[in-house]
Design an enzyme around this catalytic site. Structure first.
Site, PDB file in Angstrom:
ATOM      1  N   LYS A   4       0.845  -1.199   0.000  1.00 56.52           N
ATOM      2  CA  LYS A   4       0.000   0.000   0.000  1.00 56.52           C
ATOM      3  C   LYS A   4       0.878   1.245   0.000  1.00 56.52           C
ATOM      4  CE  LYS A   4      -4.279  -1.560   0.344  1.00 56.52           C
ATOM      5  NZ  LYS A   4      -5.146  -1.133   1.390  1.00 56.52           N
ATOM      6  N   CYS A  17     -28.932  35.148  -0.991  1.00 57.56           N
ATOM      7  CA  CYS A  17     -30.029  36.092  -1.247  1.00 57.56           C
ATOM      8  C   CYS A  17     -31.077  36.101  -0.139  1.00 57.56           C
ATOM      9  CB  CYS A  17     -30.685  35.797  -2.588  1.00 57.56           C
ATOM     10  SG  CYS A  17     -31.629  34.259  -2.567  1.00 57.56           S
ATOM     11  N   CYS A  29     -32.211  26.811  -2.933  1.00 60.61           N
ATOM     12  CA  CYS A  29     -32.666  28.193  -2.921  1.00 60.61           C
ATOM     13  C   CYS A  29     -33.604  28.337  -4.116  1.00 60.61           C
ATOM     14  CB  CYS A  29     -31.471  29.139  -3.067  1.00 60.61           C
ATOM     15  SG  CYS A  29     -31.973  30.800  -3.570  1.00 60.61           S
ATOM     16  N   CYS A  66     -31.413  34.718  -7.615  1.00 63.29           N
ATOM     17  CA  CYS A  66     -30.345  34.709  -6.608  1.00 63.29           C
ATOM     18  C   CYS A  66     -29.012  34.952  -7.322  1.00 63.29           C
ATOM     19  CB  CYS A  66     -30.335  33.362  -5.892  1.00 63.29           C
ATOM     20  SG  CYS A  66     -28.891  33.113  -4.850  1.00 63.29           S
TER      21      CYS A  66
END
Ligand code: IVH
Length: 667
Positions: free
Chosen positions: A312, A409, A424, A429
């Site tokens: 590894k 916003c 949103c 926005c």
């Protein structure tokens, strides 16, 4: 076509299609254009539809997936699928060599040949062939029994459906996903508002364990072979792999035989950096005693073979602290949580932010503000938080709160119940507007270079652009742009030139650039091909859209909803007024003799191949399709015509010879 003829043709097509699959997906050496392949595939599908009893369960048509299963059956492995022992660091690799020698009572002077292979970061699977046909594809599961995922395995075009070996054979290897395909899938998911996958391995696992194999088929999974179960007839592991290669299985080209453990160390060192250049993830090197006789002597412990080890690479994970979690608003309004962390270095790059994907992910990993976390960078993939170091908790950590309002916003957010996404809903926005422009200029969209996120934001904040259509009016505001801090006339002019040049972008890219939900690169291509102009696409009805192969009802609904919105109409019209119309790759018209007609070509033509004839027909105003239906007005049939001719005769569609077709356009 009678049954006997259909049977012969089905066999012929199946063989030929699989041969081209192999040339394309395994050897990377295609011999025919995609369109030719598609045509053979369609012909086979049509024949099978006409003669369902002649369709083999291992037909190449199975590669596009089969109807969904209710559940996977359990598959008991004939021989356990074991794991590998790990070696962390060079000393542990040397210790492995010593263990092997001790077990075999072999002196240090006597060299042991090792086979070094890359350790592919995917999922182990087993493929059972009976009488030369793929019978079962199964996951590893707990090693004793896994899941029978055969329909999903059949969609992997690198895996042969038939092999030239009658005896029972079980091939094992790793299913994986390339980095590029992983990015494509995530882009598509983000476009559709679905949460992205964390890494290629998870994505591959999720794709292989789909009950609906048609979903698996849409993700280009790949395969590397690492062995044949049993395999006692081979003198070496390499000979076994060569045999698999000769049978048509993909075998990784980077495997290498070394004469002793120091050669294996060299191999590991050489690949430590080089592996990042590959288009798939590897997490180490597998070192195997090459001689099969020695392998048998060494045998297995109850969890792993004694003759192999997984080296590894040093961890590319580091720990750091989360200072806060911010929320980023995307193009579609989706809010993505981002961990803002104390800066740390991972593989030479300083990392201070990582995406937390979505609320579910935060809950699953129980991530809190103030937590010490393990962070990793996998390949070029953005850094991710792997886990929380629970032992470092002080009790002061705060749960992550999803903001009730959009951080940009301030509009109250909405929850999408289908996915773990908070959105949103305010289309105006500023964050969404900027992201929409960012998407529009992106490399896969209009490809306007020199226009990074920072500049887009600046121009937006200065009120110079509100949307992407405003880009094309920027040339009138050159003075204002130049006066921006750090801009200057060179940069400004380059930007303006690039914007101007993007007017010649192909239609498919313009369609993709609009940012219609669910319409990505592939969608852009399909729609451009089907409609040929933005004008016509805007007028398209839902039924027309669904009729396009590759466009589903949901996508069709998104497209009509997009163009029904007057703000989008106004936006597209402004683009067109600026001359941004999307250059259609439709052929130059040559006449209108064939207007209103729909042609299908079949069989062998003499004067030109079918594609050229189709293009010619389109240049004279015709539509061309691949299959005969009640909308077909003419079938042009050359020698060798089969099922399409039959279908045309059945439907009473006029059949023309090649000469008669050319006569219609005066050629
Ligand atoms: S040989 C008896 N070779 O790594 C086990 N495995 O950590 C034989 N893997 O379960 C496995 N690349 O899924 C082998 N070149 C390679 C491999 C490889 C990846 C996976 C495999 C295995 C896991 C063990």
């Amino acid at each position: 076509m009678d049954r006997e003829a259909a049977k012969i043709r089905i066999e012929e097509l199946s063989k030929e299609i699989e041969r081209h699959n192999y040339l394309y997906h395994v050897l990377d050496r295609p011999e025919i254009p995609d369109a030719e392949y598609d045509r053979m595939f369609r012909e086979l599908a049509e024949l099978e539809a006409e003669h369902p009893d002649l369709a083999s369960p291992n037909s190449p048509t199975q590669r596009i997936g089969a109807p969904p299963l209710k559940a996977f059956a359990t598959h008991r492995h004939r021989e356990a699928m074991l794991s590998l022992d790990n070696a962390f660091g060079e000393e542990e690799l040397v210790a492995f060599d010593q263990r092997v020698r001790r077990f075999l009572s072999m002196p240090t002077e006597q060299p042991i040949e090792y086979l070094c292979e890359l350790k592919i970061d995917g999922l182990a699977i087993s493929l059972t062939y009976q009488e030369g046909a793929l019978a079962v594809g199964a996951t590893r599961g707990d090693g004793e029994q896994g899941e029978d995922v055969t329909p999903n395995i059949k969609t992997i075009r690198q895996i042969p459906l038939h092999i030239n070996e009658a005896a029972m054979l079980e091939v094992r290897g790793e299913v994986y996903l390339s980095r590029s395909e992983f990015r494509r899938i995530n882009r598509e998911r983000e476009e559709a508002g679905e949460p992205p996958f964390a890494n290629p391995r998870n994505c591959a696992a999720g794709s292989l364990r789909q009950l609906d194999s048609r979903i698996t088929a849409r993700r280009q999974l790949r395969f590397w072979t690492y062995g044949i179960a049993g395999g006692d007839q081979f003198a070496t592991h390499m000979a076994m792999l060569e045999h698999a290669r000769a049978l048509g299985f993909p075998v990784n080209p980077h495997s290498q035989i070394v004469t002793d453990i120091s050669g294996a160390l060299d191999y590991c060192r050489a690949w430590q950096d080089r592996r990042h250049e590959l288009d798939y993830e590897t997490d180490g090197v597998v070192i195997k005693v090459n001689n099969r006789g020695l392998q048998r002597e060494l045998g297995f412990t109850n969890r792993a073979p004694r003759w192999a080890v997984a080296f590894k690479y040093p961890s590319e994970q580091v720990t750091t602290r989360i200072r806060e979690v911010t929320w980023q608003v995307g193009r579609t309004g989706a809010l993505t949580p981002v961990a803002e962390m104390e800066p740390v270095e991972v593989r030479g790059v300083v990392v201070s932010r990582a995406t937390l994907h979505n609320e579910d992910e935060i809950r699953r990993k129980d991530i809190r503000v103030g937590d010490t976390v393990v962070v990793q960078r996998a390949g070029e993939v953005i850094p991710e938080v792997v886990e929380v170091v629970l032992s470092a908790r002080t009790g002061q950590e705060q749960p992550v709160r999803t903001p009730p309002n959009c951080p940009v916003c301030d509009t109250p957010v909405q929850r999408d119940p289908q996915y773990a996404v908070v959105k949103c809903p305010n289309r105006d926005c500023p964050a969404q507007a900027v992201e929409r422009i960012h998407h529009f200029v992106g490399r896969n969209a209009m490809n306007i270079e020199g226009f990074g996120a920072k500049w887009i934001k600046r121009l937006f904040e200065e009120g110079l652009i509100r949307d992407a259509a405003d880009l094309y009016a920027l040339s009138e505001k050159r003075d204002q742009i130049i006066s921006l801090d750090r801009m200057g006339d060179k940069l400004a002019d380059r930007l303006l030139t690039n914007i101007e040049e993007s007017k010649t972008a192909p239609l498919e890219r313009l369609i993709m650039a609009l940012g219609i939900p669910m319409v990505g690169e592939q969608g852009g291509r399909l729609l451009a091909q089907a409609f040929g102009s933005l004008d016509r696409l805007m007028q398209a009805r839902e039924e027309e859209l669904i009729a396009i192969d590759g466009v589903g009802p949901e996508t069709a609904r998104e497209i009509t909803a997009y163009f029904a919105d007057y703000r989008n109409q106004e936006f597209v019209q402004r683009l067109m007024r600026h001359g941004v119309v999307g250059i259609s790759s439709k052929p130059e018209p040559a006449g209108n003799q064939l207007e209103g007609l729909t042609f299908v070509f079949t069989g062998t033509l003499e004067r030109m191949d079918r594609e050229e004839a189709e293009e010619l027909a389109r240049r004279y105003g015709a539509k061309t399709t691949g299959s005969v239906s009640k909308n077909t007005t003419h079938l042009v049939a050359g020698p060798g015509a089969g099922s399409k001719l039959l279908k045309a005769q059945e439907l009473g569609v006029p059949v023309l010879t090649e000469q008669e077709f050319f006569a219609m356009i005066g050629l």
